[in-house]
Design a protein around this motif. Structure first.
Motif, PDB file in Angstrom:
ATOM      1  N   CYS A 295       0.861  -1.178   0.000  1.00 24.82           N
ATOM      2  CA  CYS A 295       0.000   0.000   0.000  1.00 24.82           C
ATOM      3  C   CYS A 295       0.897   1.227   0.000  1.00 24.82           C
ATOM      4  CB  CYS A 295      -0.932   0.014   1.205  1.00 24.82           C
ATOM      5  SG  CYS A 295      -2.114   1.390   1.175  1.00 24.82           S
ATOM      6  N   GLU A 296       0.732   2.074  -1.020  1.00 24.97           N
ATOM      7  CA  GLU A 296       1.545   3.284  -1.172  1.00 24.97           C
ATOM      8  C   GLU A 296       3.034   2.967  -1.129  1.00 24.97           C
ATOM      9  OE1 GLU A 296       0.232   6.048   1.744  1.00 24.97           O
ATOM     10  OE2 GLU A 296      -1.691   6.415   0.769  1.00 24.97           O
ATOM     11  N   GLY A 297       3.402   1.861  -1.770  1.00 23.26           N
ATOM     12  CA  GLY A 297       4.806   1.487  -1.879  1.00 23.26           C
ATOM     13  C   GLY A 297       5.391   0.770  -0.683  1.00 23.26           C
ATOM     14  N   THR A 298       4.601   0.569   0.369  1.00 17.72           N
ATOM     15  CA  THR A 298       5.086  -0.115   1.564  1.00 17.72           C
ATOM     16  C   THR A 298       4.625  -1.569   1.570  1.00 17.72           C
ATOM     17  OG1 THR A 298       5.052   1.928   2.860  1.00 17.72           O
ATOM     18  CG2 THR A 298       5.067  -0.157   4.082  1.00 17.72           C
ATOM     19  N   VAL A 299       5.567  -2.489   1.664  1.00 20.39           N
ATOM     20  CA  VAL A 299       5.228  -3.917   1.727  1.00 20.39           C
ATOM     21  C   VAL A 299       4.736  -4.239   3.133  1.00 20.39           C
ATOM     22  CG1 VAL A 299       6.080  -6.265   1.419  1.00 20.39           C
ATOM     23  CG2 VAL A 299       6.966  -4.422  -0.013  1.00 20.39           C
ATOM     24  N   MET A 300       3.675  -5.036   3.220  1.00 18.53           N
ATOM     25  CA  MET A 300       3.004  -5.281   4.495  1.00 18.53           C
ATOM     26  C   MET A 300       3.097  -6.748   4.908  1.00 18.53           C
ATOM     27  SD  MET A 300      -0.447  -2.993   3.990  1.00 18.53           S
ATOM     28  CE  MET A 300      -0.970  -3.937   2.562  1.00 18.53           C
ATOM     29  N   SER A 301       2.970  -6.969   6.203  1.00 22.12           N
ATOM     30  CA  SER A 301       2.881  -8.326   6.742  1.00 22.12           C
ATOM     31  C   SER A 301       1.484  -8.631   7.264  1.00 22.12           C
ATOM     32  CB  SER A 301       3.897  -8.515   7.885  1.00 22.12           C
ATOM     33  OG  SER A 301       3.624  -7.622   8.944  1.00 22.12           O
ATOM     34  N   SER A 302       0.583  -7.663   7.219  1.00 18.55           N
ATOM     35  CA  SER A 302      -0.757  -7.865   7.776  1.00 18.55           C
ATOM     36  C   SER A 302      -1.575  -8.816   6.904  1.00 18.55           C
ATOM     37  CB  SER A 302      -1.490  -6.524   7.920  1.00 18.55           C
ATOM     38  OG  SER A 302      -1.750  -5.958   6.650  1.00 18.55           O
TER      39      SER A 302
END
Length: 480
Positions: A295-302
């Motif tokens: 999301c918005e270039g940020t990789v997530m672990s959620s």
């Protein structure tokens, strides 16, 4: 195989017991229960049996004297079948032979044991499907009966001679009345706008007509649906398209759609709680799971879970580390995902819904190579990965067996001059792989994939999602 310690097995504390049985259980002096089947004695947890078995639910609701007894004698099935049942209830996943399958079906039908029935469905293959089908019909285990019939229909070209030779006419008739699952593909498409009229003509879900060996249109995508970096999966013969992006700046879209293959209709789902794209979507046991992403270039672990019954999204346990576009599969009613880390390491994790946690299953380390596609077939996980250095476009596979915990490298590679094969789905004991120019069907024999059939590829650019759907017995063009 299952553990023989189930003969004197005591389960741990169980949760979520039915409210209307709490009073009946607490009236009993002991939480332990001795079951006698065919002269064999089994010690187990009373509450667990009530949670898992329709037979024991009815027994303890009845107020009969057995409710107060610490020892219950049961007739009607073999002790061996109850031994297998206890192994399954303690979360073991035994691989069964012919006699064990019959004993397990008898026990599952008599005690109305849904977990055992579900495990038997997971074990269906071309070697035991006729036995499963016939025995399930004999004992009225309907979930297994229907699942085995669908499996046989999906491989009818291979099994027809055995089916007509060994099965009663009514069972043959039912199999032949079913429609085999068809190979379906959808390419990456953004949401449709007035400026994208020319592109909208290609915004379709297509299926492979194996008779004509060509692709045909199944349905058009809804105007608000984006398959560009979206989550796409199939659960209970329904196609789900969740999230995605639009535009060159990758603006996340809050759109979720469901296509019901039985009715040929689209419906709208509530949006994710966290906007995300380039995530993995998988469905199991009435829930969808949106895993990782950006999301918005940020990789997530959620990770979010969607409950189909309540139509609500909720957050569940985070992944051990952030990931986008993770390779994922489900097999044996279990969810597995590949996570990568330097150097050249592919970790395979399993999500445990009952505990809401991620468990590291195994690790694969290969030189200059990561797992890009994960395929499950019975208790085997196949990791497709690129080859090292100059062999990057080759598709090489390793197999991990969940029962033995052993890795096996498959000989050769699974690509041709027309490109690598990094999308694959299982139907029966066959695997369908796809690229722009060729669709290849492999048959799984042991741990070997043998080429079987070649058909036309999917002529679209970009990412492609593939899956199987059962379509109604009618022209699929009627509702387009």
């Amino acid at each position: 195989m299952y553990s023989n310690k189930a003969m004197e097995w005591s389960s741990g504390e169980s949760s979520g017991r039915a409210k209307d049985l709490v009073c009946a259980l607490t009236r009993c002096e002991s939480a332990k229960l001795k079951i006698v089947v065919g002269g064999a004695f089994f010690s187990t947890d009373k509450t667990l049996l009530v949670q898992s078995s329709g037979y024991f639910q009815a027994l303890f609701r009845s107020g009969m004297r057995e409710c107060e007894q610490e020892e219950i004698h049961i007739q009607g099935f073999a002790a061996h079948g109850f031994l297998i049942a206890l192994a399954v209830l303690r979360d073991e996943r035994p691989i069964l032979d012919g006699d064990e399958i019959v004993a397990a079906i008898e026990c599952a039908a008599f005690l109305q044991l849904a977990p055992l029935s579900k495990h038997l469905v997971d074990l269906i293959d071309s070697n035991n499907c006729l036995l499963m089908y016939h025995t399930a019909a004999t004992f009225g285990l309907m979930d297994l009966y229907r699942a085995a019939a669908v499996f046989i229909r999906s491989m009818y070209a291979d099994l027809e001679a055995e089916v007509t030779k060994h099965l009663p006419v009514e069972l043959v008739t039912y199999v032949e009345s079913l429609v085999p699952p068809v190979f379906v593909a959808v390419g990456a498409h953004p949401t449709c706008s007035l400026e994208e009229t020319s592109h909208a003509a290609t915004r379709t879900v297509c299926y492979l007509d194996e008779g004509d060996k060509d692709w045909k249109v199944l349905t058009a995508l809804p105007p608000g649906a984006s398959t560009s970096m979206a989550g796409v999966t199939v659960l209970d013969n329904k196609l789900y398209i969740v999230g995605g992006v639009q535009g060159v700046r990758k603006h996340a879209v809050d759109s979720c759609f469901c296509y019901d293959a039985d009715t040929s209709e689209w419906s709208v789902l509530p949006g994710l709680r966290q906007l995300r794209y380039d995530f993995t979507l998988v469905g199991l046991d009435g829930r969808l799971y949106a895993i990782g992403g950006e999301c918005e270039g940020t990789v997530m672990s959620s990770v979010e879970s969607y409950d189909l019954a309540t139509r609500t999204w909720s957050f569940v346990a985070h992944l051990p580390r952030p990931v986008s576009g993770a390779a994922c599969t489900k097999t044996m009613s279990r969810i597995f995902v590949c996570l990568w880390k330097p150097m050249e390491t592919t970790d395979i994790y399993e999500y445990l819904p009952g505990k809401d946690e991620w468990l590291l299953v195994t690790t694969l380390i290969r030189h200059q190579s990561y797992g890009h596609c994960l395929v499950g077939h019975r208790d085997d996980l196949y990791v497709m990965r690129n080859g090292p250095s100059a062999d990057f476009l080759r598709c090489i596979m390793d197999c991990y067996n969940l029962t033995t915990g052993q890795w096996t490298a498959l000989p050769g590679h699974f690509a041709n001059s027309k490109g690598s094969l990094f999308t694959a789905v299982v139907r029966g004991d066959s695997v369908f792989t796809l690229n722009r120019t060729v669709t290849l069907e492999y048959v799984i024999e042991g741990k070997t994939w043998k080429p079987r059939n070649q058909m036309k590829g999917f002529p679209r650019n970009g990412s492609v999602w593939t899956f199987f759907l059962q379509l109604p017995r009618r022209s699929v063009m009627d509702n387009i």
